[in-house]
Design an enzyme around this catalytic site. Structure first.
Site, short mmCIF file in Angstrom:
data_model
loop_
_atom_site.label_atom_id
_atom_site.label_comp_id
_atom_site.label_asym_id
_atom_site.label_seq_id
_atom_site.Cartn_x
_atom_site.Cartn_y
_atom_site.Cartn_z
N ASP A 417 0.87 -1.18 0.00
CA ASP A 417 0.00 0.00 0.00
C ASP A 417 0.91 1.23 0.00
OD1 ASP A 417 -2.33 1.60 0.28
OD2 ASP A 417 -1.99 1.71 2.43
N LYS A 418 0.34 2.39 -0.32
CA LYS A 418 1.14 3.61 -0.34
C LYS A 418 0.91 4.44 0.92
CE LYS A 418 -0.24 7.32 -2.33
NZ LYS A 418 -0.10 8.30 -1.21
N GLU A 519 -3.62 21.06 0.32
CA GLU A 519 -4.14 22.41 0.53
C GLU A 519 -3.83 22.90 1.93
OE1 GLU A 519 -8.20 23.16 -0.58
OE2 GLU A 519 -7.37 23.95 -2.43
N PHE A 560 -11.65 22.50 -9.08
CA PHE A 560 -10.65 21.50 -9.51
C PHE A 560 -11.36 20.24 -10.00
CE2 PHE A 560 -8.42 17.63 -8.47
CZ PHE A 560 -7.16 17.83 -8.97
N LYS A 583 -3.81 27.88 -9.45
CA LYS A 583 -2.73 26.94 -9.13
C LYS A 583 -3.09 25.59 -9.74
CE LYS A 583 -4.66 25.40 -4.71
NZ LYS A 583 -4.58 25.44 -3.25
N ASP A 869 -6.51 -2.69 3.21
CA ASP A 869 -5.45 -3.63 2.85
C ASP A 869 -5.68 -5.04 3.40
OD1 ASP A 869 -3.96 -1.46 1.68
OD2 ASP A 869 -3.38 -0.87 3.70
#
Length: 1344
Positions: A417-418, A519, A560, A583, A869
């Site tokens: 997993d990250k 943010e 966004f 941005k 996970d």
């Protein structure tokens, strides 16, 4: 195991599913397991809902209770082939006609092994009960009879209304009814579901949002009809029937179990799915019983040995029949057959079973007892390892299972997993580029990071500064204080262009509620540099700029999304000037800059290149001044697009595209998604050990790719990075095919002379990692299928496996995992050095792991820290849980746990490799010593008339495996090492024998058996030949049964003791004590059992009276024993010396090198470590090298679409009456009235305006990982000159060498070159899809 009270929820599948009764329901809906067609839930009506027998909210992961433990556990244990085999032998030994041995020789070890296993299973189940009770007994507030009552989670039922409070876990899948926030909104964190930590918004239906009072909710009797339980995290379809009206329900109205309520005081929800029916539990997968490859091999070998045993029994039974017929008949007059034997055939039949009993010690039950003890010892070594202890979290490594330790030494694939596993999930404003000047950490001319000074103190001049914010570059603070306009404008953008909400609990105490951590980091940076975001209303944003309060009118938020990759705000400052602040990704923003920003863009591109190389997440920042006329004209078109009934999104995109042009570049930000300590070094070392690492994350693509670069999985010197992002089966198949073609094309180009070889194996043979399959034959030009046994050329294999990376999104992975395409996907992925799967669901993670397990036949390891996970952890051969910020649900489902990813290298390369080595040496020696012991009976059968007479005393037979030879082999199996732990980490290639299963396989088994048979031949025939003619000093012959038995047994014990002394590679005091102590114990027991004392007490049990004294007092006996020992051991010594000299293994070379270094080592330091402090600190960024001309965007922004509209609508704000009045007065100004009049006059024309920029946002941008990222094109792209020049060896040192403070992170620079060497060449990275549109056209939710 102690479980803290405040742990997050634990998600496990149900081991014992609830049995549902079949009842005839009034609506004719069948509610049986797996057959539910729809779900009907009526609020506040338990009696109605109970008719459907829905699952309760009770979690049950335990396997036994007090009543069922003994029968169920014994049933499970006797499913083991070996246990059944020994039970069968025990029954045979109870038959006196065929048993030559007492029954206790089998029943004692059998009861011992059953008891040890039962105690271990009972202990494991006790902890399951404990954790189940901890979760099931947590309290929730349930509305019963109009009153909120405390109820245990296990007592919550479908149809109940529950109250949740801030920071509480959601107990079940709920329909959100009302919230303390305006408009029925609530904020949730879904890290346990998809790994994302950014907040998400859920909203109740407007008709129920007003039911905030318990009294009103108690009268709520709505009925929900919805889909049956399923595992789709991003989809929910249902209808609410209330007051004769129907209201559609979607996933936006649902709070799923596993979510955490954030920034919301309270909310109420209706339970729709409970317990095993919740979506998270549906994704968890079933608990699978995990066995090691050695276990499976041992089961096969036991069957083979049993077949060999039967063959020996048949041979001896035939011999018995022949002997009884030809010779035995002559003795019938004085030695008749024992009843009921009446002929030679029946005698042979009984002799067969007698020999099965006698020869069963080739696989003694003590083997399984010893294996369990050794595994337990290895588990304790992991638990006690201080180098895997995290002092910061006070967490030690824990082996939660004892059955998989040696499999840790055979891992080939790691699935990680990250979020929370590779990263700490902490965003830090690290560097920035403003008006061409780079600010951040200072780098010296050699590229090495200077010693960090103390972080800046902002509180001295900014009372609103966040004290946790750290920045080290004094020059940026000075630029703010001296009033540089560009710097001020830069931080003004960061303080205005966002969707953050601010809460001021007390004067000066600001709390930011950021929808994404990116943010939050940017707004906090602006806050510390004097541009403090204070508050907002739907139409204003209030900031404090260098101590002065300023209120901006918020005219529009251009929201966004993943196609636009940018967000903008249009504001009017107090002076009346209108300005657009933007941005976003540099690849998108640079195309929309004014031509006068070209030079600044080139300089900023260089800085972005450096930031991306450091693995930082980058955003470009720009602005545009708008005149009143421009604003009024555009706002009319924008309002028309916003109110359009058809193609609204396209019209809005076109309007955004129109205004976001001709912007002026201000600079760029660089945020560090802080990696876990030591992640890049760990991945580099594991890669050297030939372990492939795949990242499976629910996060977005840009974020995952950025982390891939940060942790050095992806590097700029890779030949190509393929992005598979198709939305259809055909497009995914085409992208995979093109990726494979490009791999072979690139390989043939670089390796021109071997083109023929590439064609020869490419179609049907495996790619880089031995991935087989003929499914790839359809894409090879001029394909020629090679025979299955033909392997690809090693050099070509190495080239292909080391130069490519594959990135695939969740919606593409769903197609790639289909049965007709999964082999193509696997072949492509296995040819790559790195694989990253983005936006994947928990179930997809498990499917990817299962795919590799099924086709590659390789040992897999999954590591993660969240509930998302769990399914992956359970599916892999080995599951590792990170005890991080997301709780211990992954830990509870895992086989091993620790607190940091970097400990994985020590778990595998030290503990795993040692466990595999020890277990293999143990098994080889164990089979050897038992065949040497048992086969003597076979040879003796030819000299005793095949009468099933044993060679040894029955007590020796009983004690041989329990006392005489058990402890030395246990000591070797627990303590043995081939090289020290430091060398295991410095030489990762030492890990490969385990992956190739070289140390114990069928070949090694037969070698051990052959050695054991050879030893048995020597041990039988040498004493037999010598003693046949030997006499005592008084002339009495030594040729008697008891003397022969004692001589053979003594020689056997001495030979196997010398053999294990030769096999022991690492001597401890325990090894010496056990080996020589066992020899002493043998002689002590031998003389005791042959003494007159025991004979006088038990005359019928001890027949060998005085044999030991008489036999071992003869010099010829000792000469016989010495001769047998030399003949047994000499060939082994000769073979090992020759092998060491002619064909040494890497471990032999390492040991020799270590001896040489010890002799040459100088006082005061270690040889080979002269670099000393050159190692890079764990977790810090490495020194940068220039990438000549390559350009990669470091853009990554974990943001969601829709927050801009929430802000401007005011739905997410609780406004006071004064604020509302202010808001109303501001929007009744003359300029607003003017806009309204113009809009009314031009409404028809505005609505008919075609969306001219409909697709420009997607089609005009460069691919996020393309070589050309500048809007000016490649021709004008400046080439980055290398900052430093190092030799490959220096680079290897910088990448791999870890701090010397921890042996667990030792240098590998002395071993071999690092896999990641910057060559200054441009990376060629493409999306493996057609040039237009770009490879990342859109992002979808993780469920697609």
């Amino acid at each position: 195991m102690t479980i803290p009270k405040d742990i997050p929820e634990k998600w496990f599948p149900i081991i014992l599913p609830l049995k549902r009764k079949k009842e005839g329901l009034s609506n004719a809906t069948k509610i049986s397991k797996g057959a539910e067609e729809e779900r009907r839930v009526r609020a506040n009506d338990r009696e109605y809902n109970e008719k459907f027998q829905y699952a309760s909210n009770c979690i049950m992961t335990s396997k036994y209770n007090i009543i069922t433990f003994l029968p169920v556990n014994l049933f499970e244990q006797f499913q083991e082939v070996a246990n059944t085999y020994f039970l069968f032998l025990l029954i045979l030994q109870l038959i006196p006609q065929i048993s030559s041995l007492s029954w206790f020789t089998t029943i004692v070890p059998l009861v011992l092994v059953l008891s040890i296993t039962a105690v271990k299973d009972a202990t494991d189940d006790y902890f399951r009960h404990k954790s189940d009770n901890q979760v099931n007994n947590r309290q929730s507030q349930v509305l019963i009879g109009g009153i909120l009552q405390k109820e245990k989670w296990m007592n919550v039922r479908v149809g109940d209304i529950i109250k949740l409070e801030n920071n509480q876990f959601v107990a079940a899948d709920l329909l959100l009814l009302s919230s303390s926030e305006p408009h029925g909104l609530c904020y949730i964190e879904t890290a346990e579901l998809d790994g994302e930590t950014n907040m998400k918004v859920r909203q109740s239906l407007s008709v129920t949002s007003e039911l905030g009072d318990p009294n009103n909710l108690a009268r709520f009797d709505g009925e929900v009809v919805c889909e049956p339980p399923n595992n789709k995290l991003d989809r929910f379809c249902g209808t609410l029937y209330w007051k004769d009206c129907k209201y559609p329900l979607s996933n936006q109205n649902m709070l799923l179990r596993g979510c955490v309520l954030r920034n919301t005081e309270s909310c109420y929800g209706l339970v729709i799915f409970a317990g095993p029916d919740t979506k998270l539990m549906q994704n968890s997968g079933r608990t699978k019983f995990k066995r090691t490859s050695i276990d499976r091999l041992m089961n096969t070998l036991v069957l083979w040995i049993f077949g060999f045993l039967v063959c020996m029994g048949v041979i001896l039974a035939i011999g018995n029949a022949v002997w009884e017929k030809e010779v035995g008949a002559l003795f019938q007059s004085f030695l008749p057959w024992d009843p009921p034997v009446d002929n030679f055939l029946f005698s042979a039949f009984l002799s067969f079973w007698s020999y099965v009993i006698i020869l069963n010690t080739v696989v003694p039950i003590s083997l399984y007892v010893s294996v369990e003890v050794i595994r337990l010892g290895h588990s304790y070594f992991i638990n006690w390892d201080r180098r895997m202890f995290c002092s910061r979290s006070n967490t030690a490594a824990e082996a939660r299972t004892t059955t998989l330790n040696e499999e840790l030494g055979q891992v080939e694939y790691i699935f990680s997993d990250k979020t929370g596993t590779l990263t700490q999930n902490i965003m830090i404003f690290n560097k920035c580029s403003i008006n061409g000047h780079a600010y951040g950490e200072v780098m010296n001319i050699l590229g090495a990071q200077q010693k960090r000074i103390q972080p800046l103190d902002f509180s001295a001049w900014n009372p609103l500064a966040d004290r946790d914010f750290c920045f080290y570059d004094q020059s940026l603070l000075e630029a703010v204080m001296v009033g540089e306009p560009a710097v001020h404008e830069f931080f003004r953008v960061l303080s205005l262009c966002h969707t953050v909400m601010s809460e001021e609990k007390s004067e000066g105490e600001l709390l930011y509620k950021a929808q994404s951590p990116d943010e939050g980091a940017l707004v906090t940076a602006a806050r510390n540099f004097g541009f403090v975001f204070r508050s907002r209303t739907p139409g204003t944003v209030t900031t404090q700029e260098l101590g002065k309060a300023v209120t901006y009118t918020l005219l529009a938020i251009l929201d966004f999304n993943n196609i636009r990759k940018r967000m903008s705000v249009i504001v009017r400052n107090p002076e009346g000037r209108i300005r657009l602040y933007c941005k976003g990704a540099d690849t998108v923003l640079f195309e929309r800059l004014h031509s006068c920003s070209h030079e600044l863009m080139n300089i900023t591109s260089d800085h972005l290149n450096e930031y991306a190389g450091d693995g930082l997440r980058t955003l470009a920042v720009a602005y545009r001044d708008l005149s009143e006329e421009q604003w009024e004209e555009w706002s009319e078109r924008f309002r028309g697009a916003d109110k359009a009934t058809d193609c609204r999104d396209d019209r809005l995109a076109a309007a955004y595209e129109e205004i976001e042009q001709d912007m002026m570049l201000l600079g760029a930000t660089a945020i560090e998604d802080k990696l876990q300590e030591g992640v890049p070094e760990t991945i580099a070392i594991l890669s050297l050990a030939n372990i492939k690492i795949w990242v499976l994350t629910g996060d977005k693509q840009e974020t995952a790719v950025n982390i891939g670069y940060s942790c050095k999985m992806l590097t700029d010197d890779m030949t190509e990075i393929f992005i598979v992002n198709g939305h259809t089966v055909q497009s995914v198949r085409e992208e995979l095919r093109k990726a494979r073609e490009r791999m072979l094309e690139s390989t043939r180009t670089r390796d021109g002379g071997k083109e023929a070889e590439a064609q020869g194996w490419g179609g049907a043979c495996a790619f880089g990692n031995g991935c087989g399959g003929g499914g790839a034959a359809n894409w090879m030009p001029d394909e020629r299928k090679c025979p299955p046994s033909q392997a690809p050329p090693p050099s070509l294999l190495e080239l292909i496996s080391g130069e490519f990376a594959l990135i695939i999104s969740g919606h593409s992975l769903a197609h790639a995992l289909e049965a007709d395409m999964e082999r193509e996907f696997l072949e492509t992925a296995c040819a790559c050095r790195a694989v990253i799967c983005c936006r994947v669901t928990p179930l997809q993670k498990a499917l990817v792991v299962e795919l590799v397990k099924r086709h590659k036949k390789a040992v897999t390891l999954a590591i993660g820290d969240g509930a998302n996970d769990v399914s992956m952890i359970k599916t892999a051969h080995i599951g590792v849980g990170i005890s991080g910020q997301e709780g211990i649900q992954a830990v509870l489902a895992s086989d091993y746990s620790f607190s940091q990813f970097r400990f994985l290298q020590r778990l595998l390369l030290v503990h795993g490799r040692w466990s595999y080595l020890r277990m293999c040496r143990f098994l080889c020696y164990f089979f050897y010593k038992n065949f040497a012991f048992t086969m003597v009976h076979f040879w003796f059968g030819f000299f005793c008339g095949f009468s099933a007479q044993t060679v040894y005393d029955q007590y020796f037979i009983t004690l041989y495996n329990i006392v005489y030879t058990s402890l030395p082999v246990l000591a070797m199996g627990i303590f043995d090492q081939d090289v020290p732990e430091q060398r295991s980490l410095e030489y990762p290639k030492l890990y490969e024998p385990g992956q190739l299963n070289l140390l114990f396989n069928k070949r090694e088994f037969f070698i051990c058996i052959a050695q054991g048979i050879y030893t048995s031949v020597v041990l039988f025939f040498i004493p037999y030949g010598v003693l046949s003619y030997a006499t005592q000093s008084n002339g009495v012959p030594l040729a008697d049964y008891q003397t022969f038995a004692v001589t053979t047994a003594t020689a056997l014990v001495i030979v196997v003791s010398v053999q294990i002394a030769l096999d022991t590679g690492y001597w401890t005091a325990i090894n010496h004590f056990f080996i020589w102590g066992s020899l002493g114990t043998y002689f002590t027991i031998l003389f005791a059992m042959h003494s007159s004392i025991l004979f006088n007490i038990f005359p019928k049990q001890f027949h060998f009276l005085g044999s030991a004294y008489n036999t071992l007092g003869q010099p010829v006996v000792w000469l016989t024993i010495a001769l047998a020992t030399v003949i047994c051991i000499a060939p082994v010594l000769a073979f090992r010396f020759l092998k060491l000299d002619l064909k040494p293994q890497l471990s032999d070379t390492v040991r020799y090198t270590q001896l040489v270094l010890q002799k040459k080592r100088k006082p005061g330091g270690r040889a080979g470590r002269g670099v000393g402090g050159a190692g890079v600190a764990s977790g810090s960024t490495l020194g940068r090298l220039g990438r000549g001309g390559s350009r990669r965007s470091g853009y990554a922004f974990a943001h969601q679409e829709g927050f801009g509209e929430l802000i401007t609508s005011g739905k997410n704000m609780r406004l006071s009456s004064l604020a509302l009045a202010t808001f109303a007065s501001r929007h009744s100004g003359s300029w607003i009235d003017t806009l309204r009049r113009k809009k009314h006059a031009n409404s028809t024309g505005a609505q008919n305006t075609p969306p001219t920029g409909e697709d420009s946002a997607a089609s005009s941008q460069a691919p996020p990982l393309s070589t050309s990222s500048s809007a000016a094109g490649e021709a004008e792209q400046p080439c980055n000159e290398p900052v430093l020049h190092h030799s490959p060896d220096d680079i290897a040192l910088s990448v791999i060498r870890c701090p010397e403070r921890d042996v667990g992170e030792c240098s590998t620079a002395t071993v071999q070159e690092a896999p990641f060497m910057w060559k200054g060449t441009g990376a060629r990275i493409s999306g493996a899809s057609s040039p237009s549109p770009p490879p990342i056209a859109e992002e979808t939710s993780s469920g697609e």
